[in-house]
Scaffold this motif. Structure first.
Motif, PDB file in Angstrom:
ATOM      1  N   ASP A  38       1.998   4.757  -0.926  1.00  0.00           N
ATOM      2  CA  ASP A  38       2.914   5.809  -1.400  1.00  0.00           C
ATOM      3  C   ASP A  38       3.950   5.235  -2.348  1.00  0.00           C
ATOM      4  OD1 ASP A  38       2.554   8.379  -0.455  1.00  0.00           O
ATOM      5  OD2 ASP A  38       3.086   7.764   1.596  1.00  0.00           O
ATOM      6  N   GLY A  39       4.292   5.981  -3.376  1.00  0.00           N
ATOM      7  CA  GLY A  39       5.393   5.596  -4.258  1.00  0.00           C
ATOM      8  C   GLY A  39       5.042   4.441  -5.182  1.00  0.00           C
ATOM      9  N   TYR A  40       5.992   4.043  -6.032  1.00  0.00           N
ATOM     10  CA  TYR A  40       5.829   2.895  -6.942  1.00  0.00           C
ATOM     11  C   TYR A  40       4.576   3.038  -7.811  1.00  0.00           C
ATOM     12  CZ  TYR A  40       9.040   1.213  -3.391  1.00  0.00           C
ATOM     13  OH  TYR A  40      10.071   1.110  -2.512  1.00  0.00           O
ATOM     14  N   GLN A  52      -6.816  -6.132  -5.033  1.00  0.00           N
ATOM     15  CA  GLN A  52      -5.624  -5.645  -5.721  1.00  0.00           C
ATOM     16  C   GLN A  52      -4.833  -4.688  -4.824  1.00  0.00           C
ATOM     17  OE1 GLN A  52      -4.473  -6.532  -8.658  1.00  0.00           O
ATOM     18  NE2 GLN A  52      -3.401  -4.838  -9.607  1.00  0.00           N
ATOM     19  N   GLY A  53      -5.526  -3.667  -4.290  1.00  0.00           N
ATOM     20  CA  GLY A  53      -4.818  -2.589  -3.583  1.00  0.00           C
ATOM     21  C   GLY A  53      -4.553  -2.889  -2.122  1.00  0.00           C
ATOM     22  N   THR A  55      -0.718  -4.195  -0.876  1.00  0.00           N
ATOM     23  CA  THR A  55      -0.292  -3.820   0.487  1.00  0.00           C
ATOM     24  C   THR A  55       0.701  -4.848   1.035  1.00  0.00           C
ATOM     25  OG1 THR A  55      -2.297  -2.578   0.933  1.00  0.00           O
ATOM     26  CG2 THR A  55      -1.120  -3.398   2.857  1.00  0.00           C
ATOM     27  N   ALA A  56       0.468  -6.134   0.728  1.00  0.00           N
ATOM     28  CA  ALA A  56       1.414  -7.165   1.198  1.00  0.00           C
ATOM     29  C   ALA A  56       2.802  -6.895   0.630  1.00  0.00           C
ATOM     30  CB  ALA A  56       0.915  -8.550   0.784  1.00  0.00           C
ATOM     31  N   TRP A  85       6.802  -5.294  -9.112  1.00  0.00           N
ATOM     32  CA  TRP A  85       5.371  -5.568  -9.212  1.00  0.00           C
ATOM     33  C   TRP A  85       4.464  -4.357  -9.062  1.00  0.00           C
ATOM     34  CZ3 TRP A  85       4.302  -9.971 -11.367  1.00  0.00           C
ATOM     35  CH2 TRP A  85       5.170 -11.046 -11.203  1.00  0.00           C
ATOM     36  N   LEU A  86       4.795  -3.446  -8.147  1.00  0.00           N
ATOM     37  CA  LEU A  86       3.791  -2.433  -7.768  1.00  0.00           C
ATOM     38  C   LEU A  86       3.395  -1.462  -8.888  1.00  0.00           C
ATOM     39  CD1 LEU A  86       4.770  -1.710  -4.044  1.00  0.00           C
ATOM     40  CD2 LEU A  86       2.844  -3.051  -4.918  1.00  0.00           C
TER      41      LEU A  86
END
Ligand code: FAD
Length: 391
Positions: free
Chosen positions: A66-68, A99-100, A105-106, A119-120
């Protein structure tokens, strides 16, 4: 004539939005990946810089976040996208998973607000590539034994160590690197964001793979890599942090591996109807039909399990043991299907004119990464007996 999906009416279990997402991803792979994949696989290349921004535009990078700049779509929709990506090639799905589900996720789960903002959005757009450095030459199934270390030097962090088998490691702009930090005399795993241009950080592509050839895999070396205080992921303290990211990637594999299996079945059924042996089509022999029926059954059972697990995840009720069960089943059965399909194609099956051996070779990696089949058996064994048998 029914497709395997029609045989089990699995489409009836999907919402209109899920079907649309699936079809969009399938159309993308048809246009952009399938015409070239055999060539890329043979050459051992993947044009990640060209493809990643297109995946970003389609919204599949960090799709479930969510978001970013991420669309925040439900888990099942993400799984269905993974199936279409992997039906083209496991290397393509690996790019999206790393990537995702891993790198983004990290940062999303454990990063500071500044790290997320920095970054996101560009990672979701596919303009910035990430990798996830957990495995080391001597520590794969047991990442808790890792030797990569981070020590404090004033406000800075200094990292030393090496990582191996890191997808996109040599093309990434930012590496999420997991390292041991000594806290009160005890080691604690923490995550660090290492920009690729940082002095002391080197990434070397690994060659000679017979699996996931259309995917970039690298060794990372960290030699006195000096990072500012804010390079650490503040929310990640302990091995549970990287393991939770792996759980997200495993979820994508539950669907993804079945996409590869479906592609094998589609190609094989078509082949069996046109290839004549002993004066009639292969499809007309009972032995061929028995193989096809058994494979379709495994695919259908796997797909129903995947959808069930997807719905549990959408409700926030999916457990890590269930993810293990799904990853174990999908990767194991998809590999068995790919190998069996290869037998039906005879000699043609060993070529890149057909997708089956490419998928089978890829699925060898899928069986091994994100927790080997044996490790997931041990996870299930522990759940069933309340006895850990990892050591
Ligand atoms: P080992 O841990 O050495 O295992 C060897 C064998 O021993 C396996 O059969 C295993 O199941 C078995 N075994 C292990 N422990 C036990 C036990 N307790 N009991 C019984 N049997 C056991 N890693 C990353 O960090 N980032 C990445 O992006 C990444 N990408 C990858 C891409 C590819 C193409 C591949 C092949 C790997 C990638 N990996 C990545 C690494 C992957 O996660 C590891 O290969 C995996 O965890 C297994 O570790 P290993 O290869 O060291 O095998």
């Amino acid at each position: 004539m029914l497709t395997v999906a029609e045989l089990f009416s699995t489409d009836a279990l999907l919402t209109a939005e899920e079907r649309e997402i699936r079809d969009t991803v399938a159309a993308f792979t048809e246009r952009r990946v399938r015409p070239h994949i055999a060539e890329w696989f043979e050459a051992g290349v993947f044009p990640v810089r060209e493809i990643a921004p297109e995946l970003g535009k389609m919204g599949v990078l960090g799709m479930h976040l969510d978001g970013y700049g991420c669309p925040g779509l439900p888990a099942t929709a993400y799984g269905l996208a993974c199936a279409e990506l992997e039906a083209a090639d496991s290397g393509l799905r690996s790019l999206v998973s790393v990537q995702g589900s891993l790198a983004m996720t990290a940062i999303h789960s454990f990063g500071s607000e500044e790290q997320k903002q920095q970054w996101l959005p560009d990672m979701a757009a596919g303009q910035t590539l990430g990798c996830f450095g957990l495995t080391e030459p001597d520590f794969g199934s047991n990442p808790g034994g890792m030797r990569t270390r981070a020590r404090r030097d004033g406000d800075d962090w200094v990292l030393n160590g090496s990582k191996m088998w890191i997808t996109n490691g040599s093309v990434a702009d930012i590496a999420v690197v997991w390292a041991q930090v000594e806290v009160d005399g005890r080691n604690r795993v923490r995550g660090f964001l290492v920009p690729a241009e940082t002095p002391g950080f080197t990434a070397r592509e690994m060659k000679g793979k017979l699996s996931l050839r259309a995917s970039i895999t690298a060794e990372l070396d960290l030699d006195e890599v000096r990072l500012p205080a804010d390079a650490v992921l503040p929310g990640a303290a302990g091995l549970a942090a990287p393991l939770s990211c792996l759980g997200e990637a495993r979820f994508g594999i539950i669907f993804g591996a079945l996409g590869a299996a479906r592609d094998c079945l589609t190609a094989t059924i078509e082949y069996s109807r046109t290839r004549e042996v002993f004066d009639k089509p292969l499809a007309a022999y009972q032995l061929t039909q028995a193989k096809l029926a058994d494979m379709a059954l495994e695919w259908g059972k796997g797909q129903l399990l995947a959808l069930h697990l997807g719905r549990l995840k959408d409700r926030g009720a999916l457990t890590s043991e269930q993810v293990s069960a799904g990853k174990l089943n999908s990767s194991r059965e998809a590999l068995a299907i790919a190998r069996e399909c290869r037998t039906i194609l005879g000699a043609n099956g060993i070529t890149l004119d057909y997708p089956v051996l490419r998928h089978a070779n890829n699925l060898e990696s899928v069986l091994t990464y994100e927790g080997t089949a044996e490790v997931h058996q041990l996870v299930l064994g522990k759940a069933l007996t309340d006895t850990a048998a990892f050591r």
